[in-house]
Every structure is written in structure tokens, then in C-alpha cells.
Motif scaffolding. Sequence first.
Motif, short mmCIF file in Angstrom:
data_model
loop_
_atom_site.label_atom_id
_atom_site.label_comp_id
_atom_site.label_asym_id
_atom_site.label_seq_id
_atom_site.Cartn_x
_atom_site.Cartn_y
_atom_site.Cartn_z
N GLY A 1 0.80 -1.21 0.00
CA GLY A 1 0.00 0.00 0.00
C GLY A 1 0.83 1.27 0.00
O GLY A 1 0.31 2.37 0.20
N ARG A 2 2.14 1.16 -0.25
CA ARG A 2 3.01 2.33 -0.24
C ARG A 2 2.99 3.04 -1.60
O ARG A 2 2.86 2.40 -2.64
CB ARG A 2 4.45 1.94 0.11
N THR A 3 3.14 4.36 -1.53
CA THR A 3 3.09 5.19 -2.73
C THR A 3 4.25 6.19 -2.71
O THR A 3 4.54 6.78 -1.67
CB THR A 3 1.76 5.96 -2.82
N TRP A 4 4.87 6.37 -3.87
CA TRP A 4 5.91 7.37 -4.07
C TRP A 4 5.51 8.25 -5.24
O TRP A 4 4.92 7.77 -6.21
CB TRP A 4 7.26 6.71 -4.37
N SER A 5 5.84 9.52 -5.17
CA SER A 5 5.44 10.42 -6.25
C SER A 5 6.42 11.57 -6.36
O SER A 5 7.23 11.82 -5.45
CB SER A 5 4.02 10.95 -6.03
N ALA A 6 6.35 12.27 -7.48
CA ALA A 6 7.22 13.43 -7.70
C ALA A 6 6.55 14.39 -8.66
O ALA A 6 5.90 13.97 -9.63
CB ALA A 6 8.57 13.00 -8.26
N ARG A 7 6.69 15.69 -8.38
CA ARG A 7 6.34 16.74 -9.32
C ARG A 7 7.62 17.39 -9.81
O ARG A 7 8.54 17.64 -9.02
CB ARG A 7 5.45 17.80 -8.66
N ARG A 8 7.67 17.62 -11.08
CA ARG A 8 8.88 18.19 -11.66
C ARG A 8 9.22 19.53 -10.99
O ARG A 8 8.41 20.43 -10.92
CB ARG A 8 8.70 18.39 -13.16
N GLY A 9 10.45 19.60 -10.49
CA GLY A 9 10.91 20.81 -9.83
C GLY A 9 10.47 20.96 -8.40
O GLY A 9 10.84 21.95 -7.74
N HIS A 10 9.70 20.00 -7.88
CA HIS A 10 9.20 20.10 -6.51
C HIS A 10 9.69 18.96 -5.61
O HIS A 10 9.24 18.82 -4.48
CB HIS A 10 7.66 20.10 -6.51
N GLY A 11 10.59 18.13 -6.11
CA GLY A 11 11.11 17.04 -5.31
C GLY A 11 10.23 15.79 -5.35
O GLY A 11 9.17 15.77 -5.97
N ALA A 12 10.70 14.76 -4.67
CA ALA A 12 10.01 13.47 -4.61
C ALA A 12 9.68 13.15 -3.16
O ALA A 12 10.37 13.56 -2.23
CB ALA A 12 10.88 12.37 -5.20
N SER A 13 8.62 12.39 -2.98
CA SER A 13 8.20 12.01 -1.63
C SER A 13 7.71 10.57 -1.61
O SER A 13 7.35 10.00 -2.64
CB SER A 13 7.10 12.94 -1.12
N GLY A 14 7.72 10.00 -0.42
CA GLY A 14 7.24 8.64 -0.23
C GLY A 14 6.41 8.55 1.03
O GLY A 14 5.99 9.56 1.59
N PRO A 15 6.18 7.34 1.52
CA PRO A 15 5.33 7.16 2.70
C PRO A 15 5.84 7.89 3.93
O PRO A 15 5.05 8.27 4.80
CB PRO A 15 5.35 5.64 2.92
N ASN A 16 7.15 8.10 4.01
CA ASN A 16 7.73 8.74 5.19
C ASN A 16 8.17 10.18 4.93
O ASN A 16 8.97 10.74 5.70
CB ASN A 16 8.92 7.92 5.69
N GLY A 17 7.66 10.77 3.86
CA GLY A 17 8.01 12.16 3.58
C GLY A 17 8.96 12.28 2.42
O GLY A 17 9.09 11.38 1.58
N PRO A 18 9.68 13.42 2.31
CA PRO A 18 10.58 13.65 1.17
C PRO A 18 11.64 12.58 1.06
O PRO A 18 12.14 12.06 2.07
CB PRO A 18 11.20 15.02 1.50
#
Length: 298
Positions: free
Chosen positions: A136-153
Motif C-alpha cells: 500500500g506504499r506510494t511514491w510520487s514526484a512533481r517536476r521541480g518540486h522534489g520526490a516524496s514517499g510514505p515517510n516524507g521527502p
Amino acid sequence: MRSGNTVNVAPHDAVVALAAEIAITAAAEAGLAIRAGLSGALELRPKGGSGDLVTSLDLRSESIIVGRLRRAFPDHRIMAEESGLLDGADEAWCWVVDPLDGTNNIAVGLPVYSIGIALCHYGVPVFGVVHEPTTGRTWSARRGHGASGPNGPLRRHRTPPPLAGPTLAWLQGYPVARTDPTARALRLTLESGARRLIQLWSPLLCWIMLSRGDIDGFVGYRAGVVDLPAGSLIARESGITLTGFDGAPLDDRIDPVGQEVSFLAARPGLLSDLTLLVKSAADVTVSGLGGPAIPISR
């Protein structure tokens, strides 16, 4: 993606913000459907002549994701793993959907698979999400805004690799034959220079492992474009550098009709060594092991 300079395109922030919300929700919903579907009989069938597979889970996941994207963005184009290119009136925006990355793992009972969704603006990935249904874990990123996961950046620890060598991931596209001389030379060279070379059959999860600092580098040979934009954007935004085999920066741009991409990706400080290692594979020749697989009699 191509070797060359990355193109900077400033998309509408409101569109990307909404897209992020829709895509994360769609990936989670599709992940629940996959987990539920695994409790029943699994229907498998071959896809093409490369040994790849497709299941009803792939199709169900893709239906959920494409349906959500179509309702929210009816004019956007969508390039989906199973459906191909679904046209839209607004050619500036194109979604890239991998509804089940790791189908072959599921086929052998290995719980290593993921879902990837990316949004591209004029071919450049501007948002990406990778979801792992098993946890159920998710990771994502917006261009120029960094990447984040279940535990934050996502912030990589810039530690040197172990003395025994780096841990690397390897990916080759499904059209690549087992006897392909370049692939065989690359694998042998990487195994010789690494502490461990892993092949997960779920490249999106390899991108996540690299982004988190679990592994040191990732090498892809003739990889399919659907596997790349979501994971590679998360990696870039976490501080990973991507190049072609020639060492030139890897262009983010995605061709909507698809293409094969060869790439290197590594944590800071390792890329030059990894580039030299890959280039040295050109001098390696692997003999034997040609022809079809031979059945083993018992």
C-alpha cells in the motif's frame, strides 16, 4: 527519452496539482483491485512473441486508471500498456500508464509488482506516481518540486558503496533476445564490477530502490518507454543523475508512439565509474549458450 539536453516546459500548475491527486487515487484503487483479484484464479495469456504475459489483473487495473483519467481529463491523450495510444483533443498532455509492472512475477507467485502513472506536458514528464499494492506504499514526484514517499521527502544518504562494489539493477526490454550479444556482454560486465546485480522484473520498483538509496545504480538496455517516466522522474527529483550509454544527459521527452531507451542512472559520485564500466562491455564477447532452451530429462 533521448540522449541530449532536457527540455524545460512550464505547464499549468493547477492542471498538474489536480493530476497528482487523480493519479494517486487511481493508482491506489487499482492496487486494491489487483490484491483482491489475486485471491481468485489467475488467467494468464502470452502477449506477443517475446515471452511477456498479460492477465485479467492488468486489464482490470488499466480500466480503473484509464477510466479515472478520462473522466477528469477527457481531452488528454493516454498511452497505456495494454490499450496503446488513446487519442485526445489536447496534444499538449499525455498520460503514460503501466497498470501492472511485474506481471511475470505474479505468474510465478512472487509478490514483487507495482503500478506506474505519469503525466507528460509536450512529452516531458511533469508528474509521476509509483504504487506498490502489496504494501500500500506510494511514491510520487512533481517536476521541480522534489520526490516524496510514505515517510516524507526522499533524501538519499550520500554514502560510498561497499568495498565489494556497488549494488546495481539491470533491465532489458522484452524484445531483446536471450542471445543478444550486447545484452549478454553488459550483464557479464556489470556482474563482474558489482557487489550484486539484481533483475526484479518490475523496473518501477528498481527506480524506487535507487531513489531511496537501497541500491547504487540502474542500467537499462532497450527498455520499453511505458516503464520509464513515472519512476525516472521520482529518481531525478530525489537527486539521481540519468544519462545515455555515451554519458550524455538523458532527455526526458517521451514519444507518444513509444520507443526503446538505453540508460544509466546512479547516485551522486558513481555515475562516471558506471559509465566506464558499461563502455568496457563493448570489448567483451560472450560465446556459447546460443540456440533454444534445452529440456532437462529427469
